[in-house]
Design an enzyme around this catalytic site. Structure first.
Site, PDB file in Angstrom:
ATOM      1  N   ASP A  41       0.844  -1.199   0.000  1.00  0.00           N
ATOM      2  CA  ASP A  41       0.000   0.000   0.000  1.00  0.00           C
ATOM      3  C   ASP A  41       0.885   1.257   0.000  1.00  0.00           C
ATOM      4  O   ASP A  41       1.586   1.523   0.973  1.00  0.00           O
ATOM      5  CB  ASP A  41      -0.885  -0.024   1.255  1.00  0.00           C
ATOM      6  CG  ASP A  41      -2.099   0.858   1.140  1.00  0.00           C
ATOM      7  OD1 ASP A  41      -2.124   1.730   0.257  1.00  0.00           O
ATOM      8  OD2 ASP A  41      -3.038   0.673   1.930  1.00  0.00           O
ATOM      9  N   ASP A  42       0.853   1.999  -1.100  1.00  0.00           N
ATOM     10  CA  ASP A  42       1.615   3.257  -1.231  1.00  0.00           C
ATOM     11  C   ASP A  42       3.124   3.033  -1.184  1.00  0.00           C
ATOM     12  O   ASP A  42       3.869   3.882  -0.677  1.00  0.00           O
ATOM     13  CB  ASP A  42       1.230   4.246  -0.126  1.00  0.00           C
ATOM     14  CG  ASP A  42      -0.208   4.723  -0.213  1.00  0.00           C
ATOM     15  OD1 ASP A  42      -0.929   4.285  -1.126  1.00  0.00           O
ATOM     16  OD2 ASP A  42      -0.616   5.540   0.625  1.00  0.00           O
ATOM     17  N   CYS A  79      -5.772   3.869  -4.262  1.00  0.00           N
ATOM     18  CA  CYS A  79      -6.016   2.531  -3.725  1.00  0.00           C
ATOM     19  C   CYS A  79      -7.292   1.865  -4.223  1.00  0.00           C
ATOM     20  O   CYS A  79      -7.255   0.815  -4.846  1.00  0.00           O
ATOM     21  CB  CYS A  79      -6.047   2.633  -2.205  1.00  0.00           C
ATOM     22  SG  CYS A  79      -6.608   1.144  -1.403  1.00  0.00           S
ATOM     23  N   LYS A 133      -6.327  -5.649   3.611  1.00  0.00           N
ATOM     24  CA  LYS A 133      -7.162  -4.482   3.309  1.00  0.00           C
ATOM     25  C   LYS A 133      -8.141  -4.757   2.165  1.00  0.00           C
ATOM     26  O   LYS A 133      -7.756  -5.265   1.120  1.00  0.00           O
ATOM     27  CB  LYS A 133      -6.230  -3.325   2.956  1.00  0.00           C
ATOM     28  CG  LYS A 133      -6.895  -2.039   2.532  1.00  0.00           C
ATOM     29  CD  LYS A 133      -5.825  -0.977   2.349  1.00  0.00           C
ATOM     30  CE  LYS A 133      -6.367   0.302   1.765  1.00  0.00           C
ATOM     31  NZ  LYS A 133      -5.325   1.352   1.688  1.00  0.00           N
ATOM     32  N   HIS A 135     -11.248  -2.220   1.232  1.00  0.00           N
ATOM     33  CA  HIS A 135     -11.404  -0.853   0.711  1.00  0.00           C
ATOM     34  C   HIS A 135     -12.239  -0.784  -0.571  1.00  0.00           C
ATOM     35  O   HIS A 135     -12.011   0.067  -1.427  1.00  0.00           O
ATOM     36  CB  HIS A 135     -10.034  -0.197   0.480  1.00  0.00           C
ATOM     37  CG  HIS A 135     -10.071   1.295   0.655  1.00  0.00           C
ATOM     38  ND1 HIS A 135      -8.985   2.110   0.424  1.00  0.00           N
ATOM     39  CD2 HIS A 135     -11.082   2.119   1.023  1.00  0.00           C
ATOM     40  CE1 HIS A 135      -9.306   3.360   0.664  1.00  0.00           C
ATOM     41  NE2 HIS A 135     -10.576   3.392   1.032  1.00  0.00           N
ATOM     42  N   ASP A 276      -0.183  -0.751  -4.827  1.00  0.00           N
ATOM     43  CA  ASP A 276      -1.466  -0.313  -5.373  1.00  0.00           C
ATOM     44  C   ASP A 276      -1.365   1.022  -6.105  1.00  0.00           C
ATOM     45  O   ASP A 276      -2.250   1.383  -6.890  1.00  0.00           O
ATOM     46  CB  ASP A 276      -2.541  -0.259  -4.286  1.00  0.00           C
ATOM     47  CG  ASP A 276      -2.225   0.722  -3.172  1.00  0.00           C
ATOM     48  OD1 ASP A 276      -1.087   1.242  -3.111  1.00  0.00           O
ATOM     49  OD2 ASP A 276      -3.122   0.979  -2.335  1.00  0.00           O
ATOM     50  N   ASN A 277      -0.312   1.773  -5.846  1.00  0.00           N
ATOM     51  CA  ASN A 277      -0.019   3.018  -6.553  1.00  0.00           C
ATOM     52  C   ASN A 277       1.376   3.447  -6.138  1.00  0.00           C
ATOM     53  O   ASN A 277       2.052   2.749  -5.377  1.00  0.00           O
ATOM     54  CB  ASN A 277      -1.055   4.118  -6.240  1.00  0.00           C
ATOM     55  CG  ASN A 277      -1.430   4.245  -4.773  1.00  0.00           C
ATOM     56  OD1 ASN A 277      -2.557   3.919  -4.386  1.00  0.00           O
ATOM     57  ND2 ASN A 277      -0.495   4.686  -3.956  1.00  0.00           N
ATOM     58  N   LYS A 306       1.514   9.175  -5.621  1.00  0.00           N
ATOM     59  CA  LYS A 306       0.124   8.782  -5.386  1.00  0.00           C
ATOM     60  C   LYS A 306      -0.844   9.910  -5.726  1.00  0.00           C
ATOM     61  O   LYS A 306      -0.624  11.065  -5.372  1.00  0.00           O
ATOM     62  CB  LYS A 306      -0.053   8.379  -3.920  1.00  0.00           C
ATOM     63  CG  LYS A 306      -1.471   8.007  -3.523  1.00  0.00           C
ATOM     64  CD  LYS A 306      -1.534   7.653  -2.049  1.00  0.00           C
ATOM     65  CE  LYS A 306      -2.958   7.313  -1.618  1.00  0.00           C
ATOM     66  NZ  LYS A 306      -3.019   6.940  -0.188  1.00  0.00           N
TER      67      LYS A 306
END
Length: 477
Positions: A41-42, A79, A133, A135, A276-277, A306
């Protein structure tokens, strides 16, 4: 003579099935691969060892070095859209998830008429699990993972939580099989341990699909002291903690791989890993839990991060690894996260029946052998105020809000997007603008902006919009 002939026939009758059995043993029926799909994540492009970082990621590095390091793997800039694109094989603009992310107070999610990857794999005989996660919708149980094809669920449903308390805005967001769990522990460690437990208990007679979605290294920047102490040489406190978060995730991936090996599953497990990014470079996208100090992620040599449609926001750290099936080396071919659904479904011997028209295609030959990608276009995103698309080496970024802005880059020659070539290449600009406009005509309205406008025009709901647990779980399915 007849006795001899009869004996010969009997012998032949016995030999034929024996030979057939031997031949069958030499050519066993292909076994469906286990699939371990890991999403960070990120995570910044430059923040793994195999991209030259000072952050120690030995497990991720080994997977990349022994598998395919995917140098042009594109995702959405944030995300929720990326996760939706992965699970549908379709651009998020097709169903209203193209803009921003689902906030705690918002009640929408990935539309129920979209058929998801775990549903397709489950139909093909897979045990399906999401650990981490989600989301993609939390305010209505119909949007939750177990209703969308996952046999097992563990982790958070919203996008950001405190790593130690598992709370956002004072509300616990931590569930196992859709029932709230109050337990101590650091989120990254808990996710890794649960993945190990799941593998240990898995019945190997059935193939496994595990979607292991870490929250690391998303804000807030929190890590156990033992990990932070490993990076005393990093001066900036946020960068030091960020490095510790990435390293802690790497340790948990190592534990998961060890569990696969011990269970005898590793050789037949296809592993995909990506972010995810891009890493967060703007405070606008740093999350809802307040963060002091400098943002620590690095997407070098790419521009921005991001939330942006530049390469730094959309070109993700990525790899694929499957012993004996994926050639080791770099794959410098354009791929998009929407390609993963058809690629995985094909490897699993599953069907895409029931899905809406896919934007992705099977890119297995590119991933496994480095063959030229069948993908000739990258759609970075299409929104009502901006869009970006790449065809061949040419990428157009078009901001349509006033004052409008048009930028054209040759990504092969200028991956850092430093020289805008729009003025001297107007025919290319016009062609790509038309493509963006045509895609925009197919776009569904943004559910994020609809929800945001509704909250300001009517009731503003700042608290997380979870269903009431006590009433909720007595309603049944």
């Amino acid at each position: 003579m007849f006795r001899s002939l009869r004996s010969a026939c009997v012998a032949l009758a016995l030999l034929v099935p024996a030979a057939a059995m031997a031949q069958s043993a030499q050519k066993p029926t292909a076994q469906k691969p286990n699939i371990l799909y890991i999403v960070a994540d990120d995570l910044g492009w430059a923040d793994v060892g195999f991209h030259g970082s000072e952050i120690s990621t030995p497990t991720i590095d080994q997977l990349a070095n022994e598998g395919a390091a995917l140098d042009q793997f594109y995702v959405q800039p944030m995300c929720t859209p990326t996760r939706a694109a992965l699970l549908t094989g379709r651009y998020p603009m097709r169903y209203g998830l193209q803009s921003f992310v689902i906030l705690p107070e918002q009640t929408y999610g990935i539309p129920l008429d979209e058929k998801l990857l775990p549903q397709l794999l489950k139909e093909a005989g897979y045990d399906t699990a999401i650990i981490g996660k989600w989301h993609l919708g939390h305010a209505d149980r119909k949007l939750w993972p177990s209703q969308r094809g996952f046999d097992y669920q563990y982790g958070g449903l919203i996008g950001e939580i405190d790593y130690n308390t598992h709370k956002i805005q004072g509300v616990t967001d931590w569930y196992r099989n859709e029932k709230k769990v109050d337990e101590p522990g650091y989120v990254t460690t808990l996710l890794g341990k649960d993945a190990v437990r799941y593998i240990q208990a898995h019945d190997t007679a059935r193939p496994m699909f595990m979607y292991l979605a870490f929250t690391a290294p998303h804000t807030p920047f929190q890590a156990p002291k033992e990990y932070v102490d490993r990076f005393k040489s990093i001066g900036d406190p946020n960068r030091r903690t960020y490095a510790a978060m990435v390293n802690a995730m790497d340790d948990q991936i190592k534990a998961v791989l060890a569990a696969l090996q011990k269970k005898g599953m590793r050789e037949n497990t296809l592993i995909v890993f990506h972010s995810d990014n891009g890493g967060t470079r703007s405070a606008t996208f740093a999350g809802q839990i307040h963060t002091e100090g400098k943002l620590p992620a690095s997407n070098a040599p790419f521009r921005d991060g991001k939330g942006s449609l530049y390469e730094g926001g959309t070109r993700a750290v990525a790899l694929a690894n499957w012993p004996g099936h994926i050639k080791a080396g770099k794959v410098d071919q354009p791929l998009h996260v929407v390609d993963m659904l058809p690629t995985l479904v094909a490897r699993a011997g599953a069907s895409t029946a029931g899905t809406k028209p896919l934007d992705g295609s099977d890119v297995w030959q590119t991933i496994s052998t480095g063959a030229p990608s069948p993908r000739k276009e990258i759609v970075y995103n299409i929104e009502m105020f901006r869009g970006a698309v790449r065809q061949g080496d040419w990428k157009l970024f078009w901001r349509t809000t006033l004052p409008s802005q048009v930028e054209l880059y040759n990504i092969a020659k200028d991956p850092g997007e430093t020289k805008n070539l729009a003025a001297e290449n107007q025919p290319i600009v016009a062609e790509l603008q038309k493509r963006i406009d045509d895609l925009a005509k197919e776009m569904k309205p943004s559910l994020f902006f609809q929800a945001t406008f509704k909250s300001y025009l009517g009731r503003n709901a700042p608290a997380p919009a979870f269903p009431n647990d006590d009433a909720f779980f007595t309603q049944g399915d």
